[in-house]
Motif scaffolding. Structure first.
Motif, PDB file in Angstrom:
ATOM      1  N   GLY A  43      44.460  30.540  -0.166  1.00 51.51           N
ATOM      2  CA  GLY A  43      45.915  30.455  -0.089  1.00 51.51           C
ATOM      3  C   GLY A  43      46.566  31.781  -0.369  1.00 51.51           C
ATOM      4  O   GLY A  43      47.161  31.968  -1.433  1.00 51.51           O
ATOM      5  N   SER A 103      49.861  35.727 -14.177  1.00 48.95           N
ATOM      6  CA  SER A 103      49.631  34.855 -13.011  1.00 48.95           C
ATOM      7  C   SER A 103      50.214  33.463 -13.198  1.00 48.95           C
ATOM      8  O   SER A 103      50.526  33.047 -14.324  1.00 48.95           O
ATOM      9  CB  SER A 103      48.136  34.687 -12.664  1.00 48.95           C
ATOM     10  OG  SER A 103      47.511  33.777 -13.554  1.00 48.95           O
ATOM     11  N   GLY A 104      50.302  32.744 -12.079  1.00 53.13           N
ATOM     12  CA  GLY A 104      50.697  31.334 -12.103  1.00 53.13           C
ATOM     13  C   GLY A 104      49.644  30.500 -12.815  1.00 53.13           C
ATOM     14  O   GLY A 104      49.957  29.577 -13.569  1.00 53.13           O
ATOM     15  N   THR A 105      48.378  30.839 -12.595  1.00 54.54           N
ATOM     16  CA  THR A 105      47.287  30.097 -13.241  1.00 54.54           C
ATOM     17  C   THR A 105      47.420  30.198 -14.758  1.00 54.54           C
ATOM     18  O   THR A 105      47.327  29.196 -15.475  1.00 54.54           O
ATOM     19  CB  THR A 105      45.930  30.701 -12.793  1.00 54.54           C
ATOM     20  OG1 THR A 105      45.870  30.653 -11.363  1.00 54.54           O
ATOM     21  CG2 THR A 105      44.763  29.952 -13.378  1.00 54.54           C
ATOM     22  N   PHE A 129      46.047  21.042  -6.051  1.00 52.85           N
ATOM     23  CA  PHE A 129      45.391  22.320  -6.313  1.00 52.85           C
ATOM     24  C   PHE A 129      44.477  22.107  -7.527  1.00 52.85           C
ATOM     25  O   PHE A 129      44.955  21.707  -8.596  1.00 52.85           O
ATOM     26  CB  PHE A 129      46.494  23.351  -6.596  1.00 52.85           C
ATOM     27  CG  PHE A 129      46.014  24.720  -6.934  1.00 52.85           C
ATOM     28  CD1 PHE A 129      45.199  25.428  -6.066  1.00 52.85           C
ATOM     29  CD2 PHE A 129      46.407  25.330  -8.130  1.00 52.85           C
ATOM     30  CE1 PHE A 129      44.776  26.712  -6.382  1.00 52.85           C
ATOM     31  CE2 PHE A 129      45.995  26.612  -8.450  1.00 52.85           C
ATOM     32  CZ  PHE A 129      45.168  27.302  -7.580  1.00 52.85           C
ATOM     33  N   ASN A 175      53.391  19.351  -8.839  1.00 50.83           N
ATOM     34  CA  ASN A 175      53.431  20.577  -8.026  1.00 50.83           C
ATOM     35  C   ASN A 175      54.186  20.268  -6.732  1.00 50.83           C
ATOM     36  O   ASN A 175      53.685  19.576  -5.868  1.00 50.83           O
ATOM     37  CB  ASN A 175      51.988  21.033  -7.723  1.00 50.83           C
ATOM     38  CG  ASN A 175      51.905  22.091  -6.629  1.00 50.83           C
ATOM     39  OD1 ASN A 175      51.059  22.008  -5.745  1.00 50.83           O
ATOM     40  ND2 ASN A 175      52.772  23.080  -6.684  1.00 50.83           N
ATOM     41  N   ASN A 179      50.591  22.242  -2.781  1.00 51.52           N
ATOM     42  CA  ASN A 179      49.358  22.729  -2.174  1.00 51.52           C
ATOM     43  C   ASN A 179      48.329  21.641  -2.447  1.00 51.52           C
ATOM     44  O   ASN A 179      48.099  21.333  -3.617  1.00 51.52           O
ATOM     45  CB  ASN A 179      48.942  24.038  -2.863  1.00 51.52           C
ATOM     46  CG  ASN A 179      47.553  24.503  -2.453  1.00 51.52           C
ATOM     47  OD1 ASN A 179      46.977  23.993  -1.511  1.00 51.52           O
ATOM     48  ND2 ASN A 179      47.030  25.473  -3.186  1.00 51.52           N
ATOM     49  N   ASP A 207      54.755  22.919 -11.557  1.00 54.78           N
ATOM     50  CA  ASP A 207      54.226  24.110 -10.897  1.00 54.78           C
ATOM     51  C   ASP A 207      55.054  24.354  -9.636  1.00 54.78           C
ATOM     52  O   ASP A 207      54.958  23.613  -8.661  1.00 54.78           O
ATOM     53  CB  ASP A 207      52.747  23.869 -10.566  1.00 54.78           C
ATOM     54  CG  ASP A 207      52.121  25.014  -9.782  1.00 54.78           C
ATOM     55  OD1 ASP A 207      52.856  25.787  -9.145  1.00 54.78           O
ATOM     56  OD2 ASP A 207      50.885  25.119  -9.799  1.00 54.78           O
ATOM     57  N   VAL A 209      55.214  27.292  -7.754  1.00 57.53           N
ATOM     58  CA  VAL A 209      54.886  28.608  -7.188  1.00 57.53           C
ATOM     59  C   VAL A 209      55.253  28.723  -5.702  1.00 57.53           C
ATOM     60  O   VAL A 209      55.376  29.828  -5.188  1.00 57.53           O
ATOM     61  CB  VAL A 209      53.412  29.028  -7.418  1.00 57.53           C
ATOM     62  CG1 VAL A 209      53.009  28.914  -8.878  1.00 57.53           C
ATOM     63  CG2 VAL A 209      52.449  28.283  -6.557  1.00 57.53           C
ATOM     64  N   TYR A 210      55.423  27.582  -5.031  1.00 55.69           N
ATOM     65  CA  TYR A 210      55.831  27.644  -3.607  1.00 55.69           C
ATOM     66  C   TYR A 210      57.324  27.346  -3.438  1.00 55.69           C
ATOM     67  O   TYR A 210      57.745  26.939  -2.365  1.00 55.69           O
ATOM     68  CB  TYR A 210      55.003  26.665  -2.766  1.00 55.69           C
ATOM     69  CG  TYR A 210      53.534  27.016  -2.732  1.00 55.69           C
ATOM     70  CD1 TYR A 210      53.056  28.012  -1.881  1.00 55.69           C
ATOM     71  CD2 TYR A 210      52.628  26.389  -3.579  1.00 55.69           C
ATOM     72  CE1 TYR A 210      51.716  28.363  -1.877  1.00 55.69           C
ATOM     73  CE2 TYR A 210      51.290  26.729  -3.575  1.00 55.69           C
ATOM     74  CZ  TYR A 210      50.836  27.718  -2.722  1.00 55.69           C
ATOM     75  OH  TYR A 210      49.511  28.070  -2.722  1.00 55.69           O
ATOM     76  N   SER A 238      55.163  32.124 -10.110  1.00 56.27           N
ATOM     77  CA  SER A 238      54.225  33.210  -9.852  1.00 56.27           C
ATOM     78  C   SER A 238      54.833  34.202  -8.869  1.00 56.27           C
ATOM     79  O   SER A 238      55.646  33.830  -8.017  1.00 56.27           O
ATOM     80  CB  SER A 238      52.961  32.615  -9.236  1.00 56.27           C
ATOM     81  OG  SER A 238      52.109  33.647  -8.777  1.00 56.27           O
ATOM     82  N   SER A 240      52.706  35.690  -6.923  1.00 55.18           N
ATOM     83  CA  SER A 240      51.631  35.752  -5.936  1.00 55.18           C
ATOM     84  C   SER A 240      52.086  35.416  -4.524  1.00 55.18           C
ATOM     85  O   SER A 240      51.739  36.107  -3.569  1.00 55.18           O
ATOM     86  CB  SER A 240      50.518  34.771  -6.312  1.00 55.18           C
ATOM     87  OG  SER A 240      49.810  35.233  -7.423  1.00 55.18           O
ATOM     88  N   LYS A 241      52.818  34.314  -4.392  1.00 58.68           N
ATOM     89  CA  LYS A 241      53.060  33.777  -3.051  1.00 58.68           C
ATOM     90  C   LYS A 241      54.331  34.367  -2.443  1.00 58.68           C
ATOM     91  O   LYS A 241      54.312  34.863  -1.316  1.00 58.68           O
ATOM     92  CB  LYS A 241      53.157  32.250  -3.104  1.00 58.68           C
ATOM     93  CG  LYS A 241      52.058  31.576  -3.915  1.00 58.68           C
ATOM     94  CD  LYS A 241      50.698  31.637  -3.258  1.00 58.68           C
ATOM     95  CE  LYS A 241      49.628  31.134  -4.215  1.00 58.68           C
ATOM     96  NZ  LYS A 241      48.306  31.022  -3.647  1.00 58.68           N
ATOM     97  N   ARG A 249      48.332  39.568 -10.508  1.00 58.43           N
ATOM     98  CA  ARG A 249      48.225  38.631 -11.627  1.00 58.43           C
ATOM     99  C   ARG A 249      49.496  38.664 -12.484  1.00 58.43           C
ATOM    100  O   ARG A 249      49.509  39.128 -13.626  1.00 58.43           O
ATOM    101  CB  ARG A 249      46.970  38.894 -12.481  1.00 58.43           C
ATOM    102  CG  ARG A 249      45.678  39.095 -11.697  1.00 58.43           C
ATOM    103  CD  ARG A 249      45.484  38.078 -10.550  1.00 58.43           C
ATOM    104  NE  ARG A 249      45.300  36.704 -10.978  1.00 58.43           N
ATOM    105  CZ  ARG A 249      45.872  35.662 -10.351  1.00 58.43           C
ATOM    106  NH1 ARG A 249      46.663  35.835  -9.303  1.00 58.43           N
ATOM    107  NH2 ARG A 249      45.654  34.449 -10.758  1.00 58.43           N
ATOM    108  N   TYR A 327      50.453  25.867   4.426  1.00 60.42           N
ATOM    109  CA  TYR A 327      49.222  25.149   4.747  1.00 60.42           C
ATOM    110  C   TYR A 327      49.495  24.053   5.763  1.00 60.42           C
ATOM    111  O   TYR A 327      50.550  23.414   5.727  1.00 60.42           O
ATOM    112  CB  TYR A 327      48.653  24.483   3.491  1.00 60.42           C
ATOM    113  CG  TYR A 327      48.442  25.452   2.358  1.00 60.42           C
ATOM    114  CD1 TYR A 327      47.456  26.431   2.431  1.00 60.42           C
ATOM    115  CD2 TYR A 327      49.244  25.400   1.216  1.00 60.42           C
ATOM    116  CE1 TYR A 327      47.272  27.333   1.403  1.00 60.42           C
ATOM    117  CE2 TYR A 327      49.057  26.296   0.177  1.00 60.42           C
ATOM    118  CZ  TYR A 327      48.076  27.265   0.276  1.00 60.42           C
ATOM    119  OH  TYR A 327      47.904  28.164  -0.742  1.00 60.42           O
TER     120      TYR A 327
END
Ligand SMILES: Cc1ncc(COP(=O)(O)O)c(C=O)c1O
Length: 396
Positions: A43, A103-105, A129, A175, A179, A207, A209-210, A238, A240-241, A249, A327
């Motif tokens: 992803g 990071s999101g994680t 996820f 989420n 995802n 979550d 993140v998107y 995050s 990241s995306k 991170r 996705y």
């Protein structure tokens, strides 16, 4: 396995022993050894982080900003994030409501460590996820899975089922946009969940993140729009995306102010802090990145249309509606719980690698996830080959 190695592995923590390798990695490891395979398994966007973000980080490095930073993040970044979210969601966050994470994680881990106890029941919504169920499992919680239902080519959440599952739970991890399904919770649904959880003292880890990857609005419905200082809600995000920064991170949490000391200490004992130069990049992303976000979502809309064009009408398959994320989630009749042999053959014959649906939980089995955050000249022929493969090769 030799005896000494076996005895060492028997000694690792019981919770670590329960972890499985991600089936996405297994497919990717197989495909990465081959030439000319188009990778649609992970992803992440194929495009690099924008230059203005890289330059901000380089400048930070040239100023030798290479030391520890505050646990909860550089004040300028927390302030910029609060301002960005208040503009986007009409929220009233102050910088103390923001804590920068690695990071999101890491955001989800710190959120979970803040509010979960061993043996707590934690509800998650499948397909999901895998990190979102692995984290409460690592913390010794019992994960209760509520599967999304389908109607035609849409996913929906059966709230009776959710609230029944939540009735003796201590937390929910949600989420949206999701995802791998692309499912988006409406503002009404988030409000209903919040009201239910408020009455019972249930924690919500959201979550998001998107949140910028929706095709019909500027941002997806968010708990940011709904929460106040008394809510047991922790929102994870995050860089990241939205800003193509997976390798940096960097992420953040929105927390009630009373949680700041807890999150500060947990960050200290997990990672201490995010690096200064990543945060400098993050600050540039937040302050100057709106055009990039909007143009990348416009490009994703085109690649989304491309997935729908090539994979939307294959007999014995269902492509779920693609309102958000990057996705496509495709159900293939006859594909069982172990789709690896089929996906390896797809790599060999079609030269395309995708993610196996079973990676996202039992209810994901029988599906494949296609990441379409790739340039059209590469994506289009890849999807054409995936189409031909599915039409010609029955699952086995
Ligand atoms: C739903 C979801 N949450 C969190 C993450 C983690 O993102 P990060 O790269 O910030 O750790 C991902 C990454 O794919 C994701 O899909």
């Amino acid at each position: 396995m030799p005896n000494a190695e076996l005895s060492l592995l028997n000694g690792i923590s019981q919770r670590a022993q329960l972890l499985d390798e991600s089936p996405i990695r297994s497919v990717a490891n197989y495909g990465m050894e081959k030439d000319d395979v188009t990778p649609l398994w992970f992803g992440e966007a194929s495009s690099p982080t924008p230059d203005f973000i890289c330059q901000a980080a380089s400048k930070s490095l040239s100023r030798h900003e290479t030391k520890y930073t505050p646990n909860t993040g550089l004040p300028a970044l927390c302030q910029a994030i609060a301002k960005y979210q208040n503009n986007l969601f009409g929220s009233h966050f102050s910088p103390e409501n923001v804590s920068v994470t690695v990071s999101g994680t890491n955001a989800v881990m710190v959120a979970a460590q803040s509010c979960l106890n061993p043996a707590d029941k934690v509800v998650v919504i499948e397909p999901l996820f895998p990190t979102l169920s692995a984290i409460p499992e690592i913390l010794g919680c019992e994960v209760i899975r509520v599967a999304l239902k389908t109607k035609g080519n849409s996913f929906y959440l059966d709230t009776d089922e959710l609230f029944a599952a939540l009735s003796d739970a201590q937390a929910i991890i949600i989420n949206s946009p999701s995802n791998p399904t692309g499912w988006v919770a409406s503002k009404e649904l988030l409000t209903e969940i919040l009201n239910f959880c408020r009455q019972r003292g249930i924690w919500i880890i959201s979550d998001e993140v998107y949140s910028r990857h929706v095709f019909d609005k500027k941002a997806a419905p968010s708990f940011c729009e709904l929460v106040d200082e008394h809510d047991r809600v922790i929102i994870c995000n995050s860089f990241s995306k939205a800003w193509a920064m997976t390798g940096w991170r960097l992420g953040w949490l929105n927390i009630p102010k009373s949680l700041v000391p807890t999150v500060r200490m947990l960050t200290e004992f997990n990672v201490s802090c995010a690096s200064a130069f990543s945060q400098a990049g993050g600050l540039a992303a937040i302050e100057q990145g709106e055009d990039f976000v909007q143009s990348s979502v416009a490009a994703l809309k085109q690649s989304r249309d491309c997935v729908q064009h090539y994979l939307g009408d294959i007999p014995n398959t269902t492509l779920y509606e693609m309102k958000a994320t990057f996705y496509g989630f495709l159900k293939i009749e006859g594909l069982g719980f172990d789709s690896q042999p089929y996906l390896r053959q797809m790599i060999d014959q079609a030269k395309v690698g995708v993610a196996p649906g079973e990676a996202f939980g039992v209810s994901g089995a029988g599906h494949i996830r296609i990441c379409h955050a790739t340039q059209l000249p590469l994506l289009e022929p890849a999807l054409e080959r995936v189409r031909a493969f599915i039409l010609n090769v029955k699952p086995f």
